[in-house]
Design an enzyme around this catalytic site. Sequence first.
Site, PDB file in Angstrom:
ATOM      1  N   ASP A 276      35.549   4.611  -5.340  1.00 24.08           N
ATOM      2  CA  ASP A 276      35.734   3.776  -4.158  1.00 24.08           C
ATOM      3  C   ASP A 276      35.148   2.396  -4.448  1.00 24.08           C
ATOM      4  OD1 ASP A 276      36.469   3.077  -1.559  1.00 24.08           O
ATOM      5  OD2 ASP A 276      35.805   5.000  -0.752  1.00 24.08           O
ATOM      6  N   TRP A 277      35.426   1.470  -3.562  1.00 23.88           N
ATOM      7  CA  TRP A 277      35.181   0.056  -3.855  1.00 23.88           C
ATOM      8  C   TRP A 277      33.689  -0.318  -3.780  1.00 23.88           C
ATOM      9  CZ3 TRP A 277      39.554   0.995  -5.358  1.00 23.88           C
ATOM     10  CH2 TRP A 277      40.554   0.055  -5.614  1.00 23.88           C
TER      11      TRP A 277
END
Length: 605
Positions: free
Chosen positions: A321-322
């Site tokens: 995820d970011w």
Amino acid sequence: MTDTSINTAPALGTADAAPERPWLDASLPVDDRVELLLAEMTVDEKAGLFFQTMITMGEDGELAEADPVFGLPSNREYVLDKGMTHFNLLGVAPTAGAIARWHNRLQELAASTRLGIPVTISTDPRHSFTENPGAAMLAGPFSQWPDSLGLAATRDAALVERFGDIARQEYTAVGIRVALHPQVDLATEPRWSRALQTFGEDAELSGELGAAYIRGFQNGDSFGPGAVSAMVKHFPGGGPQKDGEDPHFAYGREQVYPGGEFERHLKPFAAAFDAGVRQVMPYYGMPVGTEYEEVGFGFNKSVLTGLLRERYGFDGIVCTDWGLVNDAAIFGQPFPARAWGVEHLSPAERMHKILDAGADQFGGEACPELLLELVDSGTVSEERLDVSARRLLREKFLLGLFEDPFVDAEAADAIVGSAAFRAEGDAAQRASITVLANRDAVLPFSRGAKLYVEGIAAETAGAFGEVVATPAEADIAILRLQAPFEQRETMFENFFHAGSLDFSAEVLAHIAEVAAAVPTVVDVFLDRPAILGPVVESAHAVVGNWGASATALLDVLSGAAPAQGTLPFDIPSSMAAVEASRPDVPFDTADPLFRFGHGLSLQRR
């Protein structure tokens, strides 16, 4: 087909280039082509593969310069200086042709590099009504459908697969080849802000619909040049959030399992693996009180290697995820890396731990130089880079990007958002609308009735009846509301609707006042399962939606289309029941007002 409005470079996928670039020989097995290209790559070129982050397009399909608002470098810097080839398109373009032209120009830029490795464009969901840029984009030129909760409300796996197939056609028309979805987390904590993009809280339904969604995007069993590679998330399930808070933020970093239901949250992912999903995104959250290491799932070797790679045998791409590595600024506000459980580590140490855990790609990061430092120091071997580089290159080859990276911009405008696709999206919106209560059979209302509306444009409502200015003049009132949420400190936090599910006293008083004057219908956008008891007590009818136009809603309320939707989760009876429930256990609130699967049909009087 190449967009003839630009001069595309002949370097990619052409016979003339084959002697110098043997990996372009499409007659060779893909694994052989991967090895030929990998052998030619420098460490710097390999490092560029490991990063996938946000990118913007310039006006009307031009390449973008540096973006000071989002703090992003120019397109040229990404490709030419950083050597990156994976990007998540940010923002909404006015036309599909503009996206396609930008995509072609970006591919032309990539073709000018030493090896001419094509770029892969990904996106968050783009087909719904969501307005949270941290989770999805507005539909813009694409056909518009309900969010995943709305698809779940239809209970129709064939419809979900058809949505995936239409989205696949629209994505590939503009050059988007990776879907950063579906989200098959179970929405077992009613307060959690990410429920809207899930298929609800039932593991079996989520698995069935998630698999159908993946088949649609990946072109069934024909994964290849016409497909979009799906990235299922958020492994091993992001729903069991302590107090329902979201792990984008430090106060929501803990995932807890007081009901011992960790395994239940894996079931939809098992269905996704059976459907052949190509990519996986682990969640930000860190498990507390389980057998697994108490660090965020992107750093978690016991989860990514032990559970995902070894138990499930998954050998596809794992993209974090970011923003797990570096602190950043979002909308001008400082925002720490989501390095939960490893906050004390340096960015380089976090990167090493992610690779050691078994991930292949760093989402939301653009720092190949940091990875090169790890290689130069001997902390990460080039052989370890090759393991992930093979997966990342193989996907580009299988998607046909080396043969034909360009798209037809003129055709894109005809395909994306076509009348036929929009009609199917509209039908899905109508099918998802769920009638929860209908006291005194006020629904369906009669066409031509006097309508008092809030949250609906008078012009739209005017196609169904005579719009009046006050409830006292009306035959029926229709009020459209958003499920409640608490205001938080920053703009970014407020995109993630969290906190109490109770409507304010002011909203409830207004509903009661209108309902005292005229039979009243309340339609609620249920991005979370709001506490509807007081609304049901006042209003004559209550309806739920998960992304539907006013026209679609009025079609159902007037009886022009049947009411078919059913609840994809329980509606709790009170906040006390929510607070007492166990966040990892589905259907765990006491005495729910409406149960999963509830939905009324409407009979014309």
